[in-house]
Design a protein around this motif. Structure first.
Motif, short mmCIF file in Angstrom:
data_model
loop_
_atom_site.label_atom_id
_atom_site.label_comp_id
_atom_site.label_asym_id
_atom_site.label_seq_id
_atom_site.Cartn_x
_atom_site.Cartn_y
_atom_site.Cartn_z
N LEU A 59 5.50 12.75 69.08
CA LEU A 59 6.07 11.73 68.22
C LEU A 59 4.98 10.77 67.74
CD1 LEU A 59 9.33 10.79 70.18
CD2 LEU A 59 9.07 12.40 68.27
N GLU A 60 5.15 10.25 66.55
CA GLU A 60 4.22 9.27 66.01
C GLU A 60 4.53 7.90 66.61
OE1 GLU A 60 2.59 7.63 61.69
OE2 GLU A 60 4.32 8.97 61.79
N PHE A 61 3.52 7.30 67.22
CA PHE A 61 3.71 5.97 67.81
C PHE A 61 3.29 4.94 66.77
CE2 PHE A 61 3.45 2.32 70.47
CZ PHE A 61 4.32 2.57 71.54
N THR A 62 4.27 4.35 66.12
CA THR A 62 4.04 3.39 65.05
C THR A 62 4.42 1.98 65.50
OG1 THR A 62 6.28 3.68 64.20
CG2 THR A 62 4.58 5.18 63.35
N GLU A 63 4.13 1.00 64.65
CA GLU A 63 4.52 -0.37 64.91
C GLU A 63 6.04 -0.46 65.06
OE1 GLU A 63 4.35 -4.46 65.49
OE2 GLU A 63 2.64 -3.10 65.34
N GLU A 64 6.75 0.22 64.17
CA GLU A 64 8.22 0.20 64.23
C GLU A 64 8.71 0.82 65.53
OE1 GLU A 64 12.10 1.84 61.70
OE2 GLU A 64 10.06 2.32 61.04
N PHE A 65 8.10 1.95 65.90
CA PHE A 65 8.50 2.62 67.13
C PHE A 65 8.26 1.73 68.34
CE2 PHE A 65 8.03 5.45 70.74
CZ PHE A 65 9.05 6.36 70.56
N SER A 66 7.14 1.00 68.33
CA SER A 66 6.79 0.15 69.48
C SER A 66 7.80 -0.96 69.70
CB SER A 66 5.39 -0.45 69.29
OG SER A 66 5.40 -1.48 68.31
N ARG A 67 8.55 -1.31 68.65
CA ARG A 67 9.52 -2.40 68.75
C ARG A 67 10.93 -1.90 69.07
NH1 ARG A 67 7.57 -7.20 67.37
NH2 ARG A 67 5.56 -7.29 66.30
N SER A 68 11.05 -0.60 69.25
CA SER A 68 12.37 -0.05 69.58
C SER A 68 12.71 -0.40 71.02
CB SER A 68 12.36 1.47 69.42
OG SER A 68 12.07 1.83 68.09
N PRO A 69 13.91 -0.90 71.28
CA PRO A 69 14.30 -1.25 72.65
C PRO A 69 14.44 0.01 73.51
CG PRO A 69 16.18 -1.42 71.20
CD PRO A 69 14.99 -1.19 70.31
N ALA A 70 14.33 -0.17 74.80
CA ALA A 70 14.46 0.97 75.72
C ALA A 70 15.80 1.66 75.55
CB ALA A 70 14.27 0.49 77.16
N GLU A 71 16.84 0.88 75.33
CA GLU A 71 18.18 1.46 75.16
C GLU A 71 18.24 2.37 73.94
OE1 GLU A 71 18.48 -2.40 77.35
OE2 GLU A 71 17.47 -1.70 75.50
N GLY A 72 17.50 2.00 72.88
CA GLY A 72 17.46 2.83 71.68
C GLY A 72 16.75 4.14 71.93
N PHE A 73 15.68 4.11 72.74
CA PHE A 73 14.96 5.34 73.08
C PHE A 73 15.87 6.27 73.89
CE2 PHE A 73 12.24 7.99 75.70
CZ PHE A 73 11.29 8.44 74.78
N ILE A 74 16.59 5.70 74.83
CA ILE A 74 17.49 6.50 75.66
C ILE A 74 18.56 7.19 74.81
CG2 ILE A 74 19.30 6.35 77.42
CD1 ILE A 74 17.58 4.16 78.76
N ALA A 75 19.21 6.42 73.94
CA ALA A 75 20.30 6.99 73.16
C ALA A 75 19.79 7.86 72.01
CB ALA A 75 21.18 5.87 72.61
N GLY A 76 18.78 7.37 71.30
CA GLY A 76 18.33 8.08 70.11
C GLY A 76 17.46 9.29 70.39
N ILE A 77 16.59 9.17 71.38
CA ILE A 77 15.65 10.27 71.68
C ILE A 77 16.17 11.16 72.80
CG2 ILE A 77 13.29 10.87 72.33
CD1 ILE A 77 13.45 9.45 69.66
N LEU A 78 16.39 10.58 73.97
CA LEU A 78 16.77 11.40 75.12
C LEU A 78 18.16 12.03 74.96
CD1 LEU A 78 15.45 9.17 78.05
CD2 LEU A 78 14.34 11.15 76.98
N ARG A 79 19.15 11.22 74.57
CA ARG A 79 20.52 11.74 74.48
C ARG A 79 20.75 12.55 73.22
NH1 ARG A 79 24.82 7.27 73.62
NH2 ARG A 79 24.15 7.64 71.44
#
Length: 311
Positions: free
Chosen positions: A92-112
């Motif tokens: 995945l591209e680690f961007t400024e926008e990505f760095s500001r994503s909350p942990a909950e968003g990573f869990i739901a959007g990426i993992l789930r």
């Protein structure tokens, strides 16, 4: 192993998966333990083992200018991860926008939703999300509501010293090759492309391959080393210089290798240099003849050390 790049590669079409996430620079023994556990659980459950990593070190975005030099290119990291049995690697591209994503968003959007995770395996010190608020404990707590379970894998220690990417970087910067060999489970390798140099080595009777490396890569501490150079399927013993050529003035830190018993043009070709032993410091000699005598001794010791290691 499938290699997938970017958010556009999600969602995966692999069904339910067992997932691990991390930057995994160097793919050291601690990382390998995480990969092996991920593969083990995937096999037990009849699922695909998926690893997620990033195209750059997070600190390059979060604290620009303070990010560490890296131990591996993305390509070598992918090859090392493949050796552990992982079925798919998502970069995945680690961007400024990505760095500001909350942990909950990573869990739901990426993992789930993106990976369809059934189980998640991470190192016990893994953090993720904005301000690194995501932790293994958080994954275990909120995972079931998102359709997955989670576990943390303990950090690896050797003789009381923790295996980490930073410890390997520190050792290499000091010219220490033994700790990296133990912590990585293999010898340190630099990948690059051979570029034309000043031709001084040829004039001295020892033509060297000047290696242009990815600018983000870490170079070992200044010195002369013995090792091997891989050119496609051809593997050669090599005397390696990592330094600034002080004999001829100051140049940027770079790597050049003299491939023993090789005669040919290497410019433009891909070369991988593996560091085995540190021979000596880089230094300025009184005369060119003294420099040649030192190189002759470097080559002799390189032959001797690599031959002894192969016995």
């Amino acid at each position: 192993m499938k290699l997938l790049r970017g958010m556009a590669s999600l969602p995966l079409d692999l069904g339910r998966t067992v997932v691990t996430v991390g930057f995994f620079d160097g793919v050291h023994l601690g990382h390998q333990a995480v990969f092996w556990r991920t593969v083990e659980v995937a096999h037990e459950r009849g699922r695909s083992a998926v690893a997620v990593t990033f195209d750059r070190h997070p600190r390059e975005i979060i604290t620009p200018g303070k990010e560490p030099r890296l131990l591996t290119t993305v390509e070598r990291k992918a090859a090392l991860i493949e050796e552990t049995g992982i079925d798919a690697l998502v970069v995945l591209e680690f961007t400024e926008e990505f760095s500001r994503s909350p942990a909950e968003g990573f869990i739901a959007g990426i993992l789930r939703d993106g990976l369809h995770a059934e189980h998640v395996v991470v190192g016990s010190n893994f953090t993720f999300g904005f301000k690194a608020l995501g932790t293994p404990a958080m994954l275990q707590e909120v995972g079931p509501a998102n359709g997955f379970t989670a576990e943390g894998v303990s950090l690896v220690e050797l003789d009381g010293r923790r295996v980490s990417s930073s410890s390997v970087r520190e050792a290499l910067a000091e010219g220490d090759l033994e700790w990296p060999r133990r912590a990585l489970g293999r010898r340190f390798v630099l990948d690059g492309t051979v570029v034309a140099g000043a031709g001084r080595g040829h004039g001295l009777g020892f033509p060297t391959a000047n290696l242009r490396t990815w600018p983000r890569l870490l170079l070992p501490g200044n010195g002369i080393y013995a090792g091997r150079a891989q050119l496609g399927d051809d593997l050669r013993s090599a005397a390696i210089s990592c330094g600034t050529n002080p004999q001829f003035g100051s140049e940027p830190l770079h790597v050049e290798a003299y491939l023993l018993d090789f005669d040919g043009d290497l410019v433009g070709r891909t070369l991988s240099v593996e560091f085995w032993f540190r021979l000596r410091d880089e230094k300025v000699f009184s005369t060119p003849d003294d420099l040649v005598l030192a190189i002759v001794e470097d080559v002799r010791r390189t032959r001797e050390l690599l031959a002894a290691e192969a016995e």
